[in-house]
Design a protein around this motif. Structure first.
Motif, PDB file in Angstrom:
ATOM      1  N   ASP A 108      30.278  38.447  51.060  1.00  0.00           N
ATOM      2  CA  ASP A 108      29.932  39.859  50.841  1.00  0.00           C
ATOM      3  C   ASP A 108      30.914  40.510  49.874  1.00  0.00           C
ATOM      4  OD1 ASP A 108      27.778  39.595  52.551  1.00  0.00           O
ATOM      5  OD2 ASP A 108      28.852  40.387  54.306  1.00  0.00           O
ATOM      6  N   MET A 109      32.206  40.194  50.061  1.00  0.00           N
ATOM      7  CA  MET A 109      33.237  40.745  49.168  1.00  0.00           C
ATOM      8  C   MET A 109      33.069  40.241  47.740  1.00  0.00           C
ATOM      9  SD  MET A 109      36.653  40.599  51.453  1.00  0.00           S
ATOM     10  CE  MET A 109      36.685  41.277  53.087  1.00  0.00           C
ATOM     11  N   VAL A 110      32.737  38.958  47.614  1.00  0.00           N
ATOM     12  CA  VAL A 110      32.497  38.382  46.280  1.00  0.00           C
ATOM     13  C   VAL A 110      31.314  39.088  45.631  1.00  0.00           C
ATOM     14  CG1 VAL A 110      31.694  36.299  45.066  1.00  0.00           C
ATOM     15  CG2 VAL A 110      33.532  36.124  46.723  1.00  0.00           C
ATOM     16  N   GLY A 111      30.264  39.345  46.417  1.00  0.00           N
ATOM     17  CA  GLY A 111      29.091  40.062  45.916  1.00  0.00           C
ATOM     18  C   GLY A 111      29.429  41.465  45.432  1.00  0.00           C
ATOM     19  N   GLU A 112      30.309  42.160  46.175  1.00  0.00           N
ATOM     20  CA  GLU A 112      30.713  43.510  45.777  1.00  0.00           C
ATOM     21  C   GLU A 112      31.581  43.493  44.518  1.00  0.00           C
ATOM     22  OE1 GLU A 112      32.605  45.452  49.094  1.00  0.00           O
ATOM     23  OE2 GLU A 112      30.899  44.997  50.406  1.00  0.00           O
ATOM     24  N   LYS A 113      32.546  42.568  44.475  1.00  0.00           N
ATOM     25  CA  LYS A 113      33.479  42.518  43.346  1.00  0.00           C
ATOM     26  C   LYS A 113      32.833  42.003  42.066  1.00  0.00           C
ATOM     27  CE  LYS A 113      37.631  41.992  46.138  1.00  0.00           C
ATOM     28  NZ  LYS A 113      38.677  41.086  46.605  1.00  0.00           N
ATOM     29  N   SER A 135      39.225  36.508  55.093  1.00  0.00           N
ATOM     30  CA  SER A 135      38.033  36.668  54.252  1.00  0.00           C
ATOM     31  C   SER A 135      38.393  37.288  52.904  1.00  0.00           C
ATOM     32  CB  SER A 135      36.961  37.472  54.971  1.00  0.00           C
ATOM     33  OG  SER A 135      37.491  38.614  55.560  1.00  0.00           O
ATOM     34  N   GLU A 136      39.358  38.220  52.890  1.00  0.00           N
ATOM     35  CA  GLU A 136      39.825  38.806  51.623  1.00  0.00           C
ATOM     36  C   GLU A 136      40.488  37.751  50.753  1.00  0.00           C
ATOM     37  OE1 GLU A 136      42.394  42.240  51.874  1.00  0.00           O
ATOM     38  OE2 GLU A 136      41.110  43.130  53.406  1.00  0.00           O
TER      39      GLU A 136
END
Length: 158
Positions: free
Chosen positions: A47-52, A119-120
């Motif tokens: 999800d973080m990769v998708g946002e960034k 996860s970060e």
């Protein structure tokens, strides 16, 4: 070898992406049998990769696969004792070992990163590997450099 080769276990695809490669990665990420926690870490990282990486036209899963591809070593060196000397002999990496090495390196360098949650750290390492930088990519480059430096000993192959 006296015993027969063990059967390859078939991994079931994960529930979100429906990909057995993701399940294999999560199994490597898992510690002390806590698979649900490993799933949560991986999905949060995606999800973080998708946002960034919103500006990239790829999905987070494609970015993750490309990152793995970027840190997958083609050759490695193994120690081989000939006479009294030990030589670093370059060998081509087997396909299943390639995947295993790349996953383990990605997880290892994600754990070493600074950050709050796993996860970060994992998301940051995936993005770094996608952009051909970071610890895991450096490890692959070092392996290739070692193999290139020792290619004179290639005739000592097993």
């Amino acid at each position: 070898m006296r015993k027969s080769k063990p059967k390859k276990r078939i991994l079931l695809p994960d529930p979100r992406f429906n990909d057995p490669l993701v399940t294999r990665f999560i199994n490597n990420l898992m510690e002390e049998g806590k698979k649900t926690l490993a799933f949560r870490i991986f999905y949060d990282a995606m999800d973080m990769v998708g946002e960034k990486m919103k500006d990239a036209e790829h999905t987070p899963l494609e970015i993750w696969k490309k990152a793995l591809e970027n840190i997958t070593p083609q050759v490695e060196v193994k120690s081989r004792r000939v006479g009294g000397a030990t030589f670093q002999v370059p060998l081509e990496v087997r396909p299943d070992r390639k995947i295993s090495l790349s996953m383990k390196n990605l997880i290892l360098f994600a754990r070493k990163r600074s950050g709050h949650s796993m996860s970060e750290k994992l998301a940051a390492e995936i993005i770094a590997a996608y952009n051909q930088e970071g610890g895991a990519f450096k490890r692959k480059e070092d392996m290739h450099r070692m193999a290139e430096a020792n290619k004179a000993f290639a005739h000592f192959r097993f």
